[in-house]
Design a protein around this motif. Structure first.
Motif, short mmCIF file in Angstrom:
data_model
loop_
_atom_site.label_atom_id
_atom_site.label_comp_id
_atom_site.label_asym_id
_atom_site.label_seq_id
_atom_site.Cartn_x
_atom_site.Cartn_y
_atom_site.Cartn_z
N ARG A 710 31.55 -22.92 80.99
CA ARG A 710 31.35 -24.33 80.59
C ARG A 710 29.91 -24.57 80.18
N GLU A 711 28.98 -23.99 80.91
CA GLU A 711 27.56 -24.18 80.58
C GLU A 711 27.26 -23.58 79.21
N ASN A 712 27.75 -22.48 78.93
CA ASN A 712 27.49 -21.83 77.63
C ASN A 712 28.12 -22.61 76.50
N ARG A 713 29.33 -23.23 76.75
CA ARG A 713 29.97 -24.02 75.70
C ARG A 713 29.14 -25.25 75.36
N HIS A 714 28.53 -25.96 76.38
CA HIS A 714 27.71 -27.16 76.15
C HIS A 714 26.48 -26.78 75.33
N LYS A 715 25.83 -25.71 75.70
CA LYS A 715 24.64 -25.30 74.95
C LYS A 715 25.00 -24.96 73.51
N ALA A 716 26.12 -24.43 73.27
CA ALA A 716 26.53 -24.06 71.90
C ALA A 716 26.78 -25.31 71.07
N GLU A 717 27.39 -26.38 71.69
CA GLU A 717 27.66 -27.61 70.93
C GLU A 717 26.35 -28.30 70.54
N VAL A 718 25.36 -28.34 71.45
CA VAL A 718 24.05 -28.96 71.13
C VAL A 718 23.40 -28.21 69.97
#
Length: 840
Positions: A710-718
């Motif tokens: 989940r953390e990696n997905r949020h960073k990718a969207e930003v």
């Protein structure tokens, strides 16, 4: 014609009427003269005139009737000639249409008269009409001089046509002895001489007077020469006995004294084709030199395909035949086989081994076949009846007077395959080669070899099996041992050493087995030994010995009867050993005692050394005791009962021991089973605990992995949104720059268009200023005038038809136009010209 017919003929008046080309002989019986009447002629004959004809066979005049006496002229057309016998001395002939008296005749002479010619004959003359002789390039004439002087005088009068097709180089010698070209030279002409006229020089020939053509046996004048192709030859035999061998390609003409040698109605023969494995055997019958080497009479040559692939006979050679055979062929010797070869000059016989194709030189080498006597056949090939029968047949062919052990190969083949050839068949065989030949007897030199069967041609071959050995000896005293498995060939003077072995059980010399094959591995010898124990009881032992032969092979055959040598020695040892034991002890330990005596005591490794015989390398490596029996039945029974009791006690003890072992084994099994079950439960609990710990670790790992995801997905969207903002900003900047560039381009295009329009307007204004009113009026007047002239010319024929002037017609048609005014002006100034134009 009989006398009655002749009298009747004289009794009536007769008229002789001759047509052209007819004549008749009339005999005056009062004077004996014979007159010739030649047509066309008519006369009346008196009673004393008798018609006659000349008989060629009896050389007399024969009385005939008037019709029979009328003959026709001798006629030779173009290309023919007449052979006239008994010509007139003045060379005259009877005159046409008159009575001719007989002139003097040159009796016994002949003249040749070429055609076209025709004449009547004098009484006593004989004539023969012969066609001219046409020759092909492979034909010839044989002529003979019958009148030497006439031939020399009339030689140039011969009718000759030269051959247009040239002959071969070998036949172009026109001055060769007895062969001539009559159109080129005059040979020496003597009475009875024969000459040859060849078709290669002359295509047509009529002989002159003094020369006659000699006919052949069939009565033909033109003879055929021999045309040879390549690989063909012919033989010419001269009257002096010499021969000429001529090879093709050629057209062969004989000399006058030569004749062709014929065989089976053929005058040409094929050369002999040789290969590297075939040859011909010839004898030199006349000396000659060839290839820098001299050959003298009596030399013998063996010519093979290595020196000469094609053999043409020559007069210095005579073919040597053996059994009607001319070509000697090589013998194929496969691998592992051989042939016996006899050296005729020294008497030695050697072994020619394969694989090869062996071509013996018949001058000194002969392949021979060896004949084996029945004993040797049985020794080499035991039980082979076919070999015995075949060698018996060969023995019948053996030449006992010579003391040889071989037979002739050809005789053996003829005796086994076919009967002797008939005389005519032998003649056909010998006719294959034409030329000088020497036929020799087959007593010594034909190929010979031993034949036991068709499968065993050649030298004696021994197929030695595994575990066997033979001793090969020669007449020279040499010896060698062959050990199987192997196949070897016997030299001509070699044979196998025979042995005589004892047979039966026990072994004895009553029946001996004769053999040459020694079993050197795993040999088995059985025997029956009788001995006596220390308590005087006889025992019988049935034994089987296992024997090998070791050491030097030449020593193996030192004992002629190794079986007897073995059994006698071991019998002595066993009898001595048994004598040291009582019957009960020996009977119970017979196998051990026998093996210890024969093989020796066991060593530390448990093996026995065996019994070795140093005399012949024989070693007994094992012995089997097949049976031991007691000679006294009572003692034997007691021994058996004691043995039974001992066996029963031993069986009881063994049963108790087996029961104890069974109980021990059962309890031990139960203890091991309980221990195994407890161990299994502990292992299961341990496995279950480790499984729970493993599951806990897996769940924690899964939770950590989901949080990291989940953390990696949020960073990718930003990061993605930031990237999209940068892209949109860059796109707006590019669109703004493109719009500014388009505006600049449009303004530049508009300015350029305005400048072009301004320039065009100024140029048009300048062009308009150049057109003044006077110039415009002049151009218009000039055009109107030209138009009026053209119309006047066109309307002139219409005006003439209407009876009006051209100006009137045009004025009426063009009324109200500017052209009408121009027309009026033109009509006023140039009426004459318009009128002329109308007329035209």
């Amino acid at each position: 014609m009989n006398e009655r017919d002749l009298g009747r003929e004289r009794g009536r008046e007769r008229d002789l009427v001759l047509a052209p080309n007819e004549f008749a002989f009339i005999s005056d019986e009062t004077k004996g003269n014979i007159n010739v009447y030649v047509g066309p002629h008519k006369t009346s004959l008196a009673n004393t005139d008798q018609p006659v004809v000349f008989d060629y066979d009896t050389k007399r005049f024969k009385r005939v009737t008037l019709e029979q006496a009328i003959g026709v002229h001798a006629v030779a057309p173009e290309g023919w000639y007449l052979v006239l016998k008994n010509p007139a001395r003045d060379s005259s002939h009877p005159r046409t249409g008159a009575l001719n008296n007989l002139p003097d005749l040159d009796v016994g002479r002949k003249v040749n008269t070429p055609g076209p010619v025709s004449y009547a004959l004098w009484p006593g003359q004989m004539v023969k009409v012969v066609p001219g002789h046409s020759l092909r390039s492979n034909q010839y004439l044989l002529v003979r001089v019958y009148d030497e002087e006439a031939a020399k005088t009339n030689w140039a009068k011969a009718v000759i046509k030269r051959q247009t097709t040239p002959g071969g180089d070998a036949l172009a010698e026109a001055t060769e002895q007895g062969v001539l070209d009559p159109s080129k030279n005059v040979p020496e002409l003597t009475m009875g001489k024969h000459l040859v006229i060849r078709g290669t020089d002359v295509s047509f020939y009529i002989p002159p007077t003094g020369i006659e053509i000699v006919a052949d046996e069939q009565g033909k004048y033109v003879r055929d020469a021999v045309t040879l192709e390549r690989l063909e030859y012919t033989i010419l035999l001269d009257e002096d006995g010499n021969k000429r061998f001529i090879q093709g390609p050629a057209v062969v003409f004989p000399r006058p004294t030569e004749t062709f040698i014929e065989r089976n109605a053929s005058r040409k023969f094929r050369a002999i084709e040789l290969t590297e494995i075939s040859g011909v055997y010839v004898k030199v019958i006349a000396p000659y030199d060839e290839g820098g080497k001299s050959y003298k009479v009596g030399d013998e040559l063996f010519i093979t395909g290595r020196e000469q692939m094609i053999y043409f006979p020559r007069p210095e050679h005579a073919m040597i035949r053996y059994g009607g055979r001319e070509i000697h062929y090589g013998v194929a010797i496969p691998a592992g086989e051989a042939r016996y070869v006899l050296d005729r000059t020294q008497g030695n016989i050697r072994l020619e081994r394969g694989p090869t194709v062996f071509l013996p030189d018949p001058r000194r080498e002969v392949i021979v076949r060896k004949v084996l006597d029945p004993k040797n056949v049985e020794l080499l090939f035991p039980g082979n009846k076919e070999a015995l029968e075949y060698n018996a047949r060969l023995s019948a062919l053996k030449r006992s007077e010579a003391g040889n052990e071989f037979v002739i190969d050809d005789e053996a083949r003829q005796a086994g395959q076919r009967k002797a050839p008939e005389p005519n068949e032998r003649a056909k065989t010998e006719a294959a080669f034409v030329g000088d030949a020497v036929t020799r007897n087959q007593t010594f030199t034909p190929p010979r070899t031993i034949v036991l069967d068709n499968r065993f041609e050649g030298a004696v071959s021994i197929d030695l099996w595994t575990g066997y050995a033979v001793l090969v000896k020669s007449r020279a005293g040499k010896r060698r041992v062959e050990v199987g498995p192997t196949t070897f060939l016997l030299e001509y003077d070699e044979t196998l050493q025979a042995m005589e072995l004892s047979t039966g059980t026990p072994k004895s010399d009553d029946r001996l087995m004769r053999t040459a094959y020694l079993r050197v591995k795993n040999n088995k010898v059985s025997d029956l030994v009788e001995a006596e124990t220390t308590d005087l009881v006889k025992v019988h032992m049935r034994l089987s010995y296992r024997v090998d032969f070791e050491g030097e092979p030449a020593q193996w055959f030192a004992a002629e009867n190794y079986v007897k040598f073995l059994t006698d020695h071991l019998r002595s040892l066993l009898r001595h050993a048994v004598k040291q034991h009582g019957v009960e002890h020996f009977y119970g330990n017979a196998v051990t005692i026998v093996r210890d005596i024969i093989l020796g005591a066991q060593g530390e490794d448990g093996k026995r050394p065996g019994r070795r015989f140093s005399e012949n390398g024989m070693r007994v490596y094992d012995v089997e005791v097949l049976g031991v029996s007691i000679g006294d039945e009572t003692i034997a029974k007691l021994l058996v009962e004691a043995q039974h009791a001992s066996v029963q006690q031993a069986l009881a003890v063994a049963a108790e021991r087996r029961r104890l072992e069974l109980t021990r084994a059962r309890e031990s099994t139960r203890q091991e089973s309980a221990t195994l079950e407890a161990t299994t439960k502990l292992q299961l609990l341990d496995i279950e605990g480790r499984e729970v710990e493993r599951k806990h670790e897996v769940e924690l790992t899964r939770i950590r992995a989901e949080a990291d995801t989940r953390e990696n997905r949020h960073k990718a969207e930003v990061a993605l949104q930031q990237l999209l903002d940068s892209v949109a900003t860059a796109q707006l900047a590019r669109e703004r720059a493109r719009a500014q560039f388009d505006d600049e381009v449009a303004r530049a295009e508009s300015d350029r268009t305005l400048r072009e329009l301004d320039a065009q307007v100024k140029a048009a204004a300048e062009k308009a200023k150049a057109f003044s009113p006077d110039l415009i009026a002049a151009l218009q007047a000039f055009g109107d005038r030209a138009l009026a002239e053209k119309m006047a010319q066109s309307m002139a024929p219409l005006a003439i038809l209407g009876g009006e002037s051209v100006s009137d017609v045009l004025g009426r048609l063009l009324a109200g136009t500017s052209v009408a005014d121009v027309l009026a002006k033109v009509a006023g100034r140039e009426p004459k010209a318009l009128g002329e134009g109308a007329k035209e």
